[in-house]
Each structure stands twice: as C-alpha cells, then as structure tokens.
Design a protein around this motif. Sequence first.
Motif, PDB file in Angstrom:
ATOM      1  N   UNK A   8      44.440  34.219  35.747  1.00  0.00           N
ATOM      2  CA  UNK A   8      46.340  33.983  34.663  1.00  0.00           C
ATOM      3  C   UNK A   8      46.868  34.852  34.307  1.00  0.00           C
ATOM      4  N   UNK A   9      46.167  36.072  34.273  1.00  0.00           N
ATOM      5  CA  UNK A   9      47.081  36.782  33.205  1.00  0.00           C
ATOM      6  C   UNK A   9      47.989  37.710  34.501  1.00  0.00           C
ATOM      7  N   UNK A  55      32.084  37.364  37.843  1.00  0.00           N
ATOM      8  CA  UNK A  55      32.052  38.019  36.806  1.00  0.00           C
ATOM      9  C   UNK A  55      32.869  37.606  35.382  1.00  0.00           C
ATOM     10  N   UNK A  56      32.241  36.562  35.559  1.00  0.00           N
ATOM     11  CA  UNK A  56      32.075  36.014  33.370  1.00  0.00           C
ATOM     12  C   UNK A  56      33.970  35.651  33.464  1.00  0.00           C
ATOM     13  N   UNK A  57      34.066  34.538  32.035  1.00  0.00           N
ATOM     14  CA  UNK A  57      35.733  34.395  32.199  1.00  0.00           C
ATOM     15  C   UNK A  57      36.990  35.347  32.188  1.00  0.00           C
ATOM     16  N   UNK A  58      36.742  36.720  31.389  1.00  0.00           N
ATOM     17  CA  UNK A  58      37.774  37.232  31.028  1.00  0.00           C
ATOM     18  C   UNK A  58      37.968  38.022  32.394  1.00  0.00           C
ATOM     19  N   UNK A  59      37.147  37.938  33.540  1.00  0.00           N
ATOM     20  CA  UNK A  59      37.544  38.519  34.483  1.00  0.00           C
ATOM     21  C   UNK A  59      38.480  37.278  36.034  1.00  0.00           C
ATOM     22  N   UNK A  79      40.351  49.475  37.300  1.00  0.00           N
ATOM     23  CA  UNK A  79      40.552  48.108  36.287  1.00  0.00           C
ATOM     24  C   UNK A  79      40.747  47.068  36.145  1.00  0.00           C
ATOM     25  N   UNK A  80      40.015  46.120  35.401  1.00  0.00           N
ATOM     26  CA  UNK A  80      40.839  45.044  35.644  1.00  0.00           C
ATOM     27  C   UNK A  80      41.827  44.427  35.804  1.00  0.00           C
ATOM     28  N   UNK A  81      43.494  44.771  35.231  1.00  0.00           N
ATOM     29  CA  UNK A  81      44.332  45.386  34.819  1.00  0.00           C
ATOM     30  C   UNK A  81      45.025  44.630  36.508  1.00  0.00           C
ATOM     31  N   UNK A 136      37.061  46.800  41.379  1.00  0.00           N
ATOM     32  CA  UNK A 136      37.677  46.861  39.220  1.00  0.00           C
ATOM     33  C   UNK A 136      37.227  48.339  38.627  1.00  0.00           C
ATOM     34  N   UNK A 137      35.756  48.620  39.267  1.00  0.00           N
ATOM     35  CA  UNK A 137      35.389  50.246  38.322  1.00  0.00           C
ATOM     36  C   UNK A 137      36.526  51.247  38.873  1.00  0.00           C
ATOM     37  N   UNK A 175      40.346  34.835  33.856  1.00  0.00           N
ATOM     38  CA  UNK A 175      41.289  34.619  33.584  1.00  0.00           C
ATOM     39  C   UNK A 175      42.397  35.450  33.789  1.00  0.00           C
ATOM     40  N   UNK A 205      33.746  43.917  41.787  1.00  0.00           N
ATOM     41  CA  UNK A 205      33.443  45.481  40.484  1.00  0.00           C
ATOM     42  C   UNK A 205      33.812  46.381  40.866  1.00  0.00           C
TER      43      UNK A 205
END
Lengths: 169, 307
Positions: B291-292, B281-285, B261-263, B257-258, B287, B254
């Motif tokens: 994946x992305x 850190x949650x589903x969005x992180x 960024x998450x990308x 990430x700060x 994924x 995290x």
Amino acid sequence: MTTVPRSTTLQRDLDVGELRDLVARIAADPGQWRPLVRSDTSERHFEQLWRDDHVDIWVITWASGNDTGFHDHDVSSGAVAVVEGEIIEERLVVGGLPRQLRHRVGETFDFDASHVHRMRHDAAAMAVSIHAYSPPLWRMGAYEVEADGTLRRRSISSAEELRPVESAA
Amino acid sequence: MNRFSEPVQTCVSPEIDIHQHLWPEPLLRALSLRREPPMLVRRGAGWTLALRGEPEAPVDLADHDPAARAALVRADGLDRALVVPSSPLGIEALAADEGVRALPDEFGAWAAVGLVEPDPAALARLLDAGFVGACIAAGALDGPDGLERLGPVLETLERHGAPLLVHPGPAPPTTVALPGWWAALNGYVATMQTAWHAFAVWGRPAHPALRVCFAMLAGLAPLQRERLVARGGPAISDPDVFLDVSSYGGRTVDAVLREVGVDRLVYGSDRPVVAAADLPLGEAVRTALRQRNPARLLFTVTTEVPA
C-alpha cells in the motif's frame, strides 16, 4: 542543511558516543527536524531525516499514551535527543520493577545493542525526539512479560516500529 | 483497464501488485500466427512458447483469461494488479496496448516502449490514456548509450510524473540445452544489476525527478553495496528508486530491506510466471510493500521538469 553524519565519510558504523553527538547536533538545529514534526497524530509518528549505509536518523512525534512496549534493537546501537516535551524510558529489571528514567527536553541518552527498554509518553502535551541508529535499524526484539513472570521475545522487522500498519494511509 | 491518472484521494491506499503478466487475446493471436520465435506453438492438446534464448515452455492459456485473473487479484487480497509487458519475449513491436486497455478494472498497466524507434509522443498518449508508467527492458538501459537513446522517453515520464519499471529483457540466443530457470538466475540477474548501476551513474544525473522501480530486487544489486564502496563506487541512497520483490522470499527480501530500508520495496508477484506468495515478514512490511510504497512510486504529483 541536513547534518551529514561522520558515518558517510568514514564509511563505518558509529559508536554510542558518536551517535549521541550526532543527535545533539541535530537537536540544536530546529530547522532540520521541525518541518518533520506531525502535530495531527494520535499514534507515534516517524519521519526519516537521514539514511546511509551505517546510520539512520528519525524524527519521532509522540502523542499522549504512546508506548513502545519492551524491545531491543538487535544489532543496532542508538542515541536519542528529546527536543520537545518529556519521554519516559523504562529498563527491564529481572525480579524487580522496571527502572524508570525521565528524559526531558534538551537531554540526550544512548544505548548499545544489548539494551532492552520501553519508551512511553504520558503527558498531555506532545513530545518530539531525534533518534539515530547504527547500523540502521533492521530486526528488533519485542518482549512480553506474562502473568507468571515468564519473559517472551518475538523477532520482528523494524518496520513494525518505524512503519506501523496504522500509518499506512 | 483501470485509469491510474488520478492520485488516490481516499485515506487508505489501495493494495497493489505492481508486477503481473497477462497476455491479452490480440497478443496471444499474434504470437500464435508467428513462424519464428517469439511464437506460440501447438504441442498436442496445449501450447508452448518458443523464445530464442530460453527452452520451450508450456503456456496455459487459462493463465491469461482476464476474468479468472481478475478473480485472483481479489483472492490475493489486492485492489489492483499492474500488467507488465513481457519484455523477455522481445515483442515490444507487437505492442499489445489495445488488448491491455480492454482488461477488467482490477488491472492497470505499464506501457511498452518500442526499442527500435523509441517514440515519446506515443508514450505520452498512453500515459494520458491511463497507463501508470513505462516498462523498459534492462538491456536497453545498461549504459550511457542506452540511457541517452531512451532519454526523450525518460523525460516524458518525468514530465508526466509517471514512473519507469525496469524489467529483464530477452535472453541471448543459445544452442545449448539449458534448464528452464537458467536465464532467470543468470542473464536476468546480470542485466538487472547492470541497469541498476547504470541508472545510478548516468540515469539519475540526467533525470533528477524520475521515479524508477527495478523488478526482481534489481538482481540483488543493493547487496553489492559493500563491494561497490570497496571499489570506489558511489555510496548514494536514492529515495526515488524502488525494488519489486518478484520471485524472492522472506530471507532475501529481508536482506535487501536491511540495505535499503523498508520504504523502497514494493510488492510484485510476477504472476503467472511464479505463484504469488506471502512474505513472512509481518503486517507492517506487508502494508508497506502493498500500500504505502506503491502509492509513493505511482501517485506522486506531477512535476514540471525544465526543458
């Protein structure tokens, strides 16, 4: 050419006035944000226009019915310019109905890190807005008001907002 | 081994762990036949791995059983795991490419690059055969000389639209008794940070189209940004440079990430060196990392780079 925010040369975070100037300058130059608009989405869609150590800038495409829910931006301040359509902002009021503000095309607004709001889009036509956050969005708070009025806050990663699972494809 | 040469056409990206180690049978055999480090040595009923810069460590051969590991890929909820050559062994010369090719479809692989005589043509053949990119030890990319020496290899990657993985290399030989974790917390961290900064200064200008992933969050190099800027360094964000999260947990990931960024973060477990663990850190992180972002690291369309 992309507008280079003052944060890059000043090497510091921007205040809300500077953020508002920044999104207004970008809004005035559709060549920067138009290519990042997604007309084929039913979800809110985020495209990053800029990121440095102190500011990140996003182009957000809103489809009808998109709703952020009440949230805060933890330590980040922000500013928004509406460049297409209209966005509704609701500010949470204790003991009363949320205060509703309509932000129309051509308008800008800003908020500091203490701000709790919800943004939604309910018109049939798509809306597009430019958002700048300083420092770059990191953690956020997501709020729920329960049936008895109890307010709950969940700490979430900004990825929940910027890179929701639906857009993983 | 799964060929990764075709971009993903489906609407959902596969879930990928970009960093696992799996020693195929021919490599295990070669290591067990050696009489000097790196080598596998029988100790009682089991085996230990002897390296020059690190204490002898037990090796469970079951950790390298392809069928069992393929089952673990599925149990981890993944579609694919990418096998990384074990650079800390310093055995690029014992290239295990043939063994890697025989692995089950759950696995793809990074090609090893011989550091004694880097061979771009050999790498091109491996990329054509389906290897996802090349893995190079951080110590070989720690300054202008190393980056120039490996320039033709990096150009080959660029031409193929294939990424580079930077992974810690062998620890320097030592006669001091060190804890098992010493190299991972000191030498690895330092060389990954050096390679990160060297790529920003000399690598990126020479290879504008190369996508790069640094293992182990580049030894936390992104967290040095304020110090970098304070000392007059370049505050440049490079969208084609990624970091894998191997051996780190929620707090540290995290924090990085700060900064970036998450990308730019991708999931790499380092299995079986460490146990795979979910980040809180949650589903969005999750994924984004599984994946992305791996899709962006691995599958960008080939670009022609002028000679």
